[in-house]
Structure formats: structure tokens, C-alpha cells
Design a protein around this motif. Structure first.
Motif, PDB file in Angstrom:
ATOM      1  N   SER A  80      39.072  43.945  39.851  1.00  0.00           N
ATOM      2  CA  SER A  80      39.353  42.649  40.481  1.00  0.00           C
ATOM      3  C   SER A  80      40.244  41.722  39.671  1.00  0.00           C
ATOM      4  O   SER A  80      40.775  40.763  40.214  1.00  0.00           O
ATOM      5  N   HIS A  98      42.300  36.974  40.672  1.00  0.00           N
ATOM      6  CA  HIS A  98      41.060  37.676  41.012  1.00  0.00           C
ATOM      7  C   HIS A  98      41.101  38.092  42.479  1.00  0.00           C
ATOM      8  O   HIS A  98      41.409  37.273  43.353  1.00  0.00           O
ATOM      9  N   ARG A  99      40.778  39.358  42.743  1.00  0.00           N
ATOM     10  CA  ARG A  99      40.830  39.924  44.090  1.00  0.00           C
ATOM     11  C   ARG A  99      39.525  40.621  44.443  1.00  0.00           C
ATOM     12  O   ARG A  99      38.798  41.090  43.575  1.00  0.00           O
ATOM     13  N   HIS A 100      39.286  40.712  45.743  1.00  0.00           N
ATOM     14  CA  HIS A 100      38.174  41.506  46.259  1.00  0.00           C
ATOM     15  C   HIS A 100      38.670  42.942  46.456  1.00  0.00           C
ATOM     16  O   HIS A 100      39.876  43.206  46.447  1.00  0.00           O
ATOM     17  N   ASP A 106      40.045  36.154  45.706  1.00  0.00           N
ATOM     18  CA  ASP A 106      38.738  35.553  45.483  1.00  0.00           C
ATOM     19  C   ASP A 106      38.895  34.041  45.629  1.00  0.00           C
ATOM     20  O   ASP A 106      39.997  33.509  45.480  1.00  0.00           O
ATOM     21  N   LYS A 107      37.812  33.327  45.908  1.00  0.00           N
ATOM     22  CA  LYS A 107      37.916  31.868  46.028  1.00  0.00           C
ATOM     23  C   LYS A 107      38.176  31.217  44.672  1.00  0.00           C
ATOM     24  O   LYS A 107      38.707  30.116  44.601  1.00  0.00           O
ATOM     25  N   THR A 109      40.447  31.864  41.763  1.00  0.00           N
ATOM     26  CA  THR A 109      41.594  32.643  41.312  1.00  0.00           C
ATOM     27  C   THR A 109      42.732  31.688  40.945  1.00  0.00           C
ATOM     28  O   THR A 109      42.700  30.503  41.286  1.00  0.00           O
TER      29      THR A 109
END
Length: 187
Positions: A80, A98-100, A106-107, A109
Motif C-alpha cells: 500500500s 497510500h493505496r488500497h 486511502d483517505k 495519503t
């Protein structure tokens, strides 16, 4: 005879002047770019948290050009996190992408900071920027720094006014197999 002695001296002086003309940020950038395409395993040296106990820690200097370097940071199967560095005007911006697993953001990030000066060839310091403070008010005292030399790369976080310190150190003398793409990227 004098000409033969002066020629090497003049070369060294001109080379030294050229190196001095490069800012610390540019020297740091050039050193980091030498690792483009390579991956390294790391270890937490300060501040172990549960989030980093789930497998090997791997950084992959995956994307590099003259103004952008992206370094995915994997914790086991968690792909992530990516450190995004941008170079402009002898200063470097650090952001945390930041990623899912599906690639969506991501909220929390895109936080990070901009160096306040050109730094050195071996260290850059990033105090939290306003975007970070707006997103994470508790992170107003965050200072990140990255060090690099011929043997190691460290990513560090200190929250000023607290005991919070986090350091992960990567051994640059032992490249490992490059991992697959982080979440949100395509191979």
C-alpha cells in the motif's frame, strides 16, 4: 615539465568546482538514482509497531527521472505504501502515497513535507507541510529524514515533542529480486 604537472591539477580543480556547483539535493538525487530498478530488504531499527511485523520489509526504487523518484515500500504482502520524491529548485518534496489493494487512494495519503534547504548529498530533512497538518493535525510536529550512503538507505520519522521515533534501514550492498507492482500500479 611544468605543463605536465599543471594539467592534472587543473583537471582536479575543474572537477571539484563542478561538484561544488551541484546542490546537496542534486547530489542526493544522483546518488539515489543509482539504485533505480533495484530492491532491498530492510529492518526496523527504532520504533517497531504492529503494522510492520507482518513479513519482510522491502523498498524498490521503481521509477526514476530527473525530477521524480517513486519508491514502493512493502511490508510482507501489504503493497500500500510508496514514497514519492520530487526535485525542483534544489529542494526535495517527500509525499507518502497510500493505496488500497484495488488501487484506490486511502483517505490518509499524500502527506509529507518539503526540505527547507538543499540538504546534503547524504541526508534530506522534510518537516511536515501544511497539507499534512490539515490532513493529520497530530502530525504537525512530524519531521521525516532520509539518509543514503554506499552501504545503506534509512527512512526516519520523529514526532517533535513526543517519544515517537521510527527508523527502517535497508542494506544497499545486497540487492534482492524486484517485487511485483505495488497496489495501484501496473507491471
Amino acid at each position: 615539465m611544468i605543463k605536465k604537472l599543471l594539467l592534472p591539477i587543473l583537471f582536479l580543480l575543474s572537477f571539484n568546482t563542478y561538484a561544488q556547483q551541484k546542490s546537496g539535493a542534486q547530489q542526493f538525487w544522483d546518488l539515489l538514482k543509482q539504485h533505480c530498478g533495484k530492491a532491498y530488504q530492510g529492518e526496523i531499527t527504532h520504533g517497531m509497531t504492529d503494522a510492520f511485523k507482518n513479513g519482510p520489509l522491502v523498498m524498490h526504487v521503481r521509477q526514476c527521472n530527473d525530477s521524480l523518484i517513486k519508491i514502493p515500500f512493502f511490508v510482507g504482502e501489504d503493497k500500500s505504501r510508496t514514497w514519492v520524491l520530487k526535485l525542483a529548485n534544489s529542494r526535495i518534496l517527500l509525499k507518502h502515497d497510500h493505496r488500497h489493494a484495488d488501487g484506490s487512494e486511502d483517505k490518509v495519503t499524500q502527506y509529507g513535507g518539503l526540505t527547507s534547504n538543499s540538504g546534503t548529498a547524504n541526508m534530506q530533512i522534510f518537516p511536515a507541510d501544511q497539507q499534512t497538518i490539515d490532513l493529520l493535525p497530530a502530525a504537525a510536529g512530524n519531521v521525516w529524514w532520509i539518509t543514503i550512503d554506499e552501504n545503506s538507505f534509512t527512512y526516519n520519522l520523529r514526532r517533535i515533542g513526543t517519544d515517537r521515533l521510527f527508523t527502517v534501514k535497508f542494506d544497499l550492498t545486497k540487492p534482492i529480486a524486484a517485487p511485483t507492482a505495488p497496489w495501484g500500479w501496473k507491471d
